[in-house]
Motif scaffolding. Sequence first.
Motif, PDB file in Angstrom:
ATOM      1  N   SER A 124       0.815  -1.218   0.000  1.00  0.00           N
ATOM      2  CA  SER A 124       0.000   0.000   0.000  1.00  0.00           C
ATOM      3  C   SER A 124       0.852   1.273   0.000  1.00  0.00           C
ATOM      4  O   SER A 124       0.327   2.367   0.129  1.00  0.00           O
ATOM      5  CB  SER A 124      -0.970   0.003   1.176  1.00  0.00           C
ATOM      6  N   GLY A 125       2.171   1.111  -0.101  1.00  0.00           N
ATOM      7  CA  GLY A 125       3.045   2.281  -0.222  1.00  0.00           C
ATOM      8  C   GLY A 125       3.694   2.749   1.061  1.00  0.00           C
ATOM      9  O   GLY A 125       4.415   3.739   1.063  1.00  0.00           O
ATOM     10  N   VAL A 126       3.452   2.065   2.176  1.00  0.00           N
ATOM     11  CA  VAL A 126       4.070   2.433   3.448  1.00  0.00           C
ATOM     12  C   VAL A 126       5.427   1.746   3.515  1.00  0.00           C
ATOM     13  O   VAL A 126       5.505   0.520   3.577  1.00  0.00           O
ATOM     14  CB  VAL A 126       3.184   2.013   4.644  1.00  0.00           C
ATOM     15  N   GLN A 127       6.519   2.536   3.470  1.00  0.00           N
ATOM     16  CA  GLN A 127       7.858   1.960   3.408  1.00  0.00           C
ATOM     17  C   GLN A 127       8.742   2.308   4.595  1.00  0.00           C
ATOM     18  O   GLN A 127       9.764   1.678   4.804  1.00  0.00           O
ATOM     19  CB  GLN A 127       8.559   2.427   2.131  1.00  0.00           C
ATOM     20  N   ARG A 128       8.351   3.298   5.362  1.00  0.00           N
ATOM     21  CA  ARG A 128       9.186   3.738   6.480  1.00  0.00           C
ATOM     22  C   ARG A 128       8.720   3.095   7.775  1.00  0.00           C
ATOM     23  O   ARG A 128       7.525   2.999   8.052  1.00  0.00           O
ATOM     24  CB  ARG A 128       9.152   5.258   6.569  1.00  0.00           C
ATOM     25  N   PRO A 129       9.671   2.641   8.606  1.00  0.00           N
ATOM     26  CA  PRO A 129       9.305   1.912   9.826  1.00  0.00           C
ATOM     27  C   PRO A 129       8.421   2.703  10.787  1.00  0.00           C
ATOM     28  O   PRO A 129       7.488   2.143  11.369  1.00  0.00           O
ATOM     29  CB  PRO A 129      10.645   1.568  10.475  1.00  0.00           C
ATOM     30  N   GLY A 130       8.694   3.978  10.957  1.00  0.00           N
ATOM     31  CA  GLY A 130       7.866   4.785  11.861  1.00  0.00           C
ATOM     32  C   GLY A 130       6.423   4.846  11.394  1.00  0.00           C
ATOM     33  O   GLY A 130       5.484   4.767  12.199  1.00  0.00           O
ATOM     34  N   GLU A 131       6.247   4.982  10.106  1.00  0.00           N
ATOM     35  CA  GLU A 131       4.902   5.021   9.532  1.00  0.00           C
ATOM     36  C   GLU A 131       4.205   3.662   9.688  1.00  0.00           C
ATOM     37  O   GLU A 131       2.998   3.599   9.929  1.00  0.00           O
ATOM     38  CB  GLU A 131       4.999   5.408   8.055  1.00  0.00           C
ATOM     39  N   MET A 132       4.988   2.580   9.586  1.00  0.00           N
ATOM     40  CA  MET A 132       4.420   1.242   9.776  1.00  0.00           C
ATOM     41  C   MET A 132       3.883   1.084  11.194  1.00  0.00           C
ATOM     42  O   MET A 132       2.764   0.604  11.395  1.00  0.00           O
ATOM     43  CB  MET A 132       5.475   0.165   9.500  1.00  0.00           C
ATOM     44  N   VAL A 133       4.681   1.501  12.173  1.00  0.00           N
ATOM     45  CA  VAL A 133       4.275   1.388  13.574  1.00  0.00           C
ATOM     46  C   VAL A 133       3.016   2.216  13.831  1.00  0.00           C
ATOM     47  O   VAL A 133       2.093   1.773  14.511  1.00  0.00           O
ATOM     48  CB  VAL A 133       5.421   1.809  14.519  1.00  0.00           C
ATOM     49  N   ARG A 134       2.970   3.416  13.266  1.00  0.00           N
ATOM     50  CA  ARG A 134       1.799   4.282  13.460  1.00  0.00           C
ATOM     51  C   ARG A 134       0.561   3.746  12.744  1.00  0.00           C
ATOM     52  O   ARG A 134      -0.564   4.015  13.150  1.00  0.00           O
ATOM     53  CB  ARG A 134       2.095   5.701  12.978  1.00  0.00           C
TER      54      ARG A 134
END
Length: 111
Positions: A39-49
């Motif tokens: 879905s385009g989420v590639q950064r770890p911080g964004e994944m956690v959020r």
Amino acid sequence: MNNNEKIISRKSPPERSARMVETIYGCKWSLTVYQLLASGVQRPGEMVRSVEGLSTKVLNQCLKKNIEFGILDKVIYNELPPRVEYQVTEFGQKFLHILDELEKLQQEIDA
């Protein structure tokens, strides 16, 4: 036994790939990480959020395992502040296709 007879040796299971599938399915978050990447989420911080209940520690363990298997690749950008992104490798695309086929098989079994 004459020379025209064929001898078939015992076939063994694919050890490494079977262990990889077992490990990935055993990881509570790997399939979710694949969904996030798709879905385009590639950064770890964004994944956690993006996922309730997913901690940074557990995510890092999951990402590390996927990198070791060659499914994911870690891209580190030389910026300040540092930026890290994850992407699916070419091998990972093949592996994810196999996981999709296993999911379809499970749906057939459940039907």
